[in-house]
Design an enzyme around this catalytic site. Structure first.
Site, PDB file in Angstrom:
ATOM      1  N   ASP A 141     -26.568  24.720 -20.562  1.00 36.56           N
ATOM      2  CA  ASP A 141     -25.371  25.359 -20.056  1.00 36.56           C
ATOM      3  C   ASP A 141     -25.390  26.540 -19.590  1.00 36.56           C
ATOM      4  O   ASP A 141     -24.530  27.327 -19.683  1.00 36.56           O
ATOM      5  CB  ASP A 141     -24.111  24.877 -20.794  1.00 36.56           C
ATOM      6  CG  ASP A 141     -24.094  23.449 -21.625  1.00 36.56           C
ATOM      7  OD1 ASP A 141     -24.618  22.498 -20.934  1.00 36.56           O
ATOM      8  OD2 ASP A 141     -23.403  23.377 -22.599  1.00 36.56           O
ATOM      9  N   GLN A 149     -25.456  29.812 -28.521  1.00 36.26           N
ATOM     10  CA  GLN A 149     -24.600  30.392 -27.550  1.00 36.26           C
ATOM     11  C   GLN A 149     -24.890  32.062 -27.583  1.00 36.26           C
ATOM     12  O   GLN A 149     -24.473  32.623 -28.577  1.00 36.26           O
ATOM     13  CB  GLN A 149     -23.108  30.415 -27.496  1.00 36.26           C
ATOM     14  CG  GLN A 149     -22.907  28.688 -27.318  1.00 36.26           C
ATOM     15  CD  GLN A 149     -22.630  28.026 -28.717  1.00 36.26           C
ATOM     16  OE1 GLN A 149     -23.302  28.239 -29.639  1.00 36.26           O
ATOM     17  NE2 GLN A 149     -21.621  26.967 -28.802  1.00 36.26           N
ATOM     18  N   GLN A 156     -29.104  29.648 -23.965  1.00 43.32           N
ATOM     19  CA  GLN A 156     -27.907  28.837 -24.011  1.00 43.32           C
ATOM     20  C   GLN A 156     -26.917  29.841 -23.495  1.00 43.32           C
ATOM     21  O   GLN A 156     -26.644  30.897 -24.134  1.00 43.32           O
ATOM     22  CB  GLN A 156     -27.632  28.071 -25.170  1.00 43.32           C
ATOM     23  CG  GLN A 156     -26.338  27.321 -25.149  1.00 43.32           C
ATOM     24  CD  GLN A 156     -26.205  26.450 -26.435  1.00 43.32           C
ATOM     25  OE1 GLN A 156     -26.920  26.399 -27.312  1.00 43.32           O
ATOM     26  NE2 GLN A 156     -25.081  25.926 -26.679  1.00 43.32           N
ATOM     27  N   ASP A 157     -26.184  29.348 -22.519  1.00 42.08           N
ATOM     28  CA  ASP A 157     -25.069  30.247 -22.139  1.00 42.08           C
ATOM     29  C   ASP A 157     -25.191  31.441 -21.483  1.00 42.08           C
ATOM     30  O   ASP A 157     -24.444  32.530 -21.843  1.00 42.08           O
ATOM     31  CB  ASP A 157     -23.759  30.350 -23.008  1.00 42.08           C
ATOM     32  CG  ASP A 157     -23.266  29.057 -23.558  1.00 42.08           C
ATOM     33  OD1 ASP A 157     -23.402  27.942 -22.991  1.00 42.08           O
ATOM     34  OD2 ASP A 157     -22.617  28.947 -24.345  1.00 42.08           O
ATOM     35  N   ARG A 186     -23.850  19.086 -16.774  1.00 38.26           N
ATOM     36  CA  ARG A 186     -22.995  18.133 -17.591  1.00 38.26           C
ATOM     37  C   ARG A 186     -21.631  18.657 -17.698  1.00 38.26           C
ATOM     38  O   ARG A 186     -21.111  19.753 -17.540  1.00 38.26           O
ATOM     39  CB  ARG A 186     -23.806  17.924 -18.915  1.00 38.26           C
ATOM     40  CG  ARG A 186     -23.658  19.225 -19.605  1.00 38.26           C
ATOM     41  CD  ARG A 186     -24.001  18.879 -21.148  1.00 38.26           C
ATOM     42  NE  ARG A 186     -24.182  20.165 -22.217  1.00 38.26           N
ATOM     43  CZ  ARG A 186     -23.960  20.020 -23.408  1.00 38.26           C
ATOM     44  NH1 ARG A 186     -24.111  18.741 -24.178  1.00 38.26           N
ATOM     45  NH2 ARG A 186     -24.412  21.162 -24.198  1.00 38.26           N
TER      46      ARG A 186
END
Length: 596
Positions: A432, A388, A410-411, A500
């Site tokens: 994500d 993250q 990520q993120d 998701r």
């Protein structure tokens, strides 16, 4: 002679019958008068007894209200107490009625009755009284939760404690402005956004805690206030049904007529947002070579006058600015524009693996309301191995990003809270990489999926709606979803999905977009097991491209496999984030409805 005698007898009998009839009539009248008089007397007696019962009513406990407290029975007070009992009954009935729309009815009724009894309304509670009471009890409960949360944190959890402290204070600020709006009847239609943000902030605190025991303690501390906030949303919604303005009407407080600007937007801003290369004179200029007023963006923000009226504009010249920037809550109506999203770049490398909570990894955080960014790049260069690592975090209400670039793995983009609009932006990442719990619309953006680490799967979105009452979600409209150059050679080997469910009521809509073959045919990925598959809300409408075929999509109960136009229209800019009031008037290039 005989006939004469008969006539006399007949006449005499006729006179006798006449006298008898007269006596009967007189008797009937007398009886009727007596009956009427008796009825009047009976009514007067009944009325007198009823008045005496009402006057003596204070000596009898009110069973329905459950209030068996001793009452003042001194002379001269019985009538007032009778009125108070009536008010209590009316209040209880109003509370029971309004709590029917909530998910936590027992919590709703007990807290609202207590709140309203302490404020002593002068009569039947009005809608604004009930809304204000609902928000007030949730706010008071949050104060208790903040204290318990602080006590639960250990010394070694300072970074997480700081996150919880900040977001719970932000939640209390949104409670306060919601309460003020409810009391004076203004900005009522903004309550949904603010109260939804309160729930998101509470969840942010919980998500930041990695130690199980502490997390369980904080979840318990926040449980009641989360229920009360959800109840507040339900009550606001119950009063607000049918109150939303038609599509051509601007919302209260933001604009007085369709031709006027929102109060927080200026005519200079119109020109800035419309032009490809802004030419207006900025309030401050940032340049690394010393040719501007400041050499760093943070210093330029510090230079904003404390009580500046209007929109404050900062021009950031081309260059790579290695700094972590925060547009604070006090910095409202700030515009930043660069010389191009790949020329003016703000970059950082904070990340979760190095011990920084995800919330605090953001290279750039936009918090102050009404923030606008144009032609700027936001990067986090930590890399996929650091997990993250946020490039841009946004909690600014009514924020706008035009022709910007958000780049990470990520993120990448944390669309945290409130209403957000993105137009013509490039967003790059792996897992994500567009996540959060805002009400965010992405229009004509290019979503570029990058190559992840080995054995990782890509997911474009992870929307975080944790309560079904929240008015939040992500909408990708007229966007292009494809593989970037790093993934292109291996896009058929590496699994990539539209999203998701990060939280139980995750909501994402993809419509009128081009979906490339990088997206798998089943389209969406579970979070873990069957978590949220019943309660999520995922939908696709009128998309094109090889990855847009829905016949092989997931069969989850929450996936809308027959998503019609009349349902999709609810997620257009005008209806979902009330965009006409704060985008149309500013001349932002925006499509309020469908493209086709």
């Amino acid at each position: 002679m005989a006939f004469q005698d008969f006539d006399q007898i007949t006449e005499r009998r006729r006179l006798e019958r006449k006298q008898k009839l007269k006596r009967r009539i007189i008797l009937g009248v007398v009886v009727a008068v007596l009956i009427l008089s008796a009825a009047i007397v009976a009514f007067l007696i009944f009325l007198n007894n009823a008045q005496q019962d009402e006057a003596e009513g204070d000596d009898v406990p009110n069973v329905e209200s459950g209030n068996n407290e001793d009452k003042d029975t001194s002379p001269g007070t019985s009538g007032d107490d009778g009125n108070n009992d009536q008010k209590i009954l009316q209040t209880q009935k109003a509370v029971k009625t309004v709590c029917q729309s909530t998910d936590y009815k027992e919590t709703c009724e007990s807290h609202l009755e207590k709140s309203l009894s302490s404020t002593k309304p002068s009569g039947i509670p009005q809608p604004e009284d009930l809304v204000n009471a609902a928000i007030s009890v949730a706010s008071d409960e949050l104060n208790n939760a903040i204290e318990q949360t602080s006590k639960a944190m250990k010394d070694e959890q300072k970074a997480i404690h700081d996150v919880c402290k900040q977001v719970l204070e932000d939640a209390q600020d949104d409670f306060n402005r919601s309460r003020n709006a409810a009391m004076d009847g203004t900005a009522v239609l903004d309550l949904d956004s603010w109260l939804s943000a309160v729930i998101a902030y509470q969840q942010t605190c919980i998500d930041a805690i990695t130690e199980d025991a502490t997390r369980a303690t904080v979840e318990k501390a926040l449980k009641t206030t989360k229920e009360l906030t959800s109840n507040s949303l339900a009550i606001v919604s119950s009063f607000d049904k049918g109150a939303a303005p038609p599509a051509t009407t601007n919302r209260r407080l933001l604009s007085q007529s369709p031709d006027e600007l929102p109060i927080w937007m200026t005519h200079e801003t119109r020109r800035l947002l419309k032009a490809d290369a802004p030419t207006q004179t900025p309030n401050a200029t940032v340049a690394k070579d010393g040719s501007g007023d400041f050499s760093t963006i943070s210093k330029a923000l510090e230079g904003i006058p404390e009580k500046y009226e209007g929109r404050y504009v900062i021009h950031i010249k081309a260059g790579v600015f290695e700094e972590n920037v925060i547009v604070t809550k006090k910095m409202v109506n700030v515009t930043m524009y660069g010389d191009g999203s790949q020329k003016t770049i703000i970059t950082g490398k904070k990340n979760f693996v190095d011990g920084v909570p995800t919330f605090q990894t953001a290279t750039f955080a936009a918090i102050g309301e009404g923030f606008i960014a144009q032609s700027i790049g936001f990067k986090n260069t930590a890399g996929p191995e650091k997990h993250q690592a946020v490039a841009l975090r946004v909690q600014s209400d009514r924020s706008i990003f035009l022709n910007c670039r958000m780049e990470g793995y990520q993120d990448t983009l944390y669309a945290q809270t409130h209403r957000q609009f993105y137009r013509g932006c490039d967003i790059l990442g792996t897992i994500d990489f567009i996540f959060g719990d805002a009400a965010a619309v992405f229009q004509t953006c290019e979503i570029l999926i990058r190559k992840p680490m080995e054995k990782q799967k890509n997911t474009v979105t992870a929307q975080g709606r944790s309560d079904k009452r929240q008015t939040t979600g992500m909408v990708l409209q007229k966007c292009k979803i494809t593989a970037d150059s790093s993934l292109e050679p291996e896009k058929l080997k590496i699994e990539s999905y539209l999203g998701r469910p990060w939280k139980e009521f995750s909501r994402t809509i993809v419509m009128e977009s081009e979906i490339g073959d990088v997206i798998r045919s089943d389209g969406w990925l579970p979070w873990e097991g069957d978590f949220a598959l019943q309660t999520l809300y995922y939908a696709e409408y009128n998309n094109i491209g090889p990855g847009s075929q829905v016949k092989d999509r997931v069969k989850w109960p929450g996936y809308q496999n027959d998503f019609k136009k009349e349902e999709a229209i609810k997620y257009t800019v005008n209806q979902f984030i009330q965009g006409e009031s704060w985008l149309k008037g500013s001349k932002v290039p925006v499509r309020l409805g469908f493209y086709s």
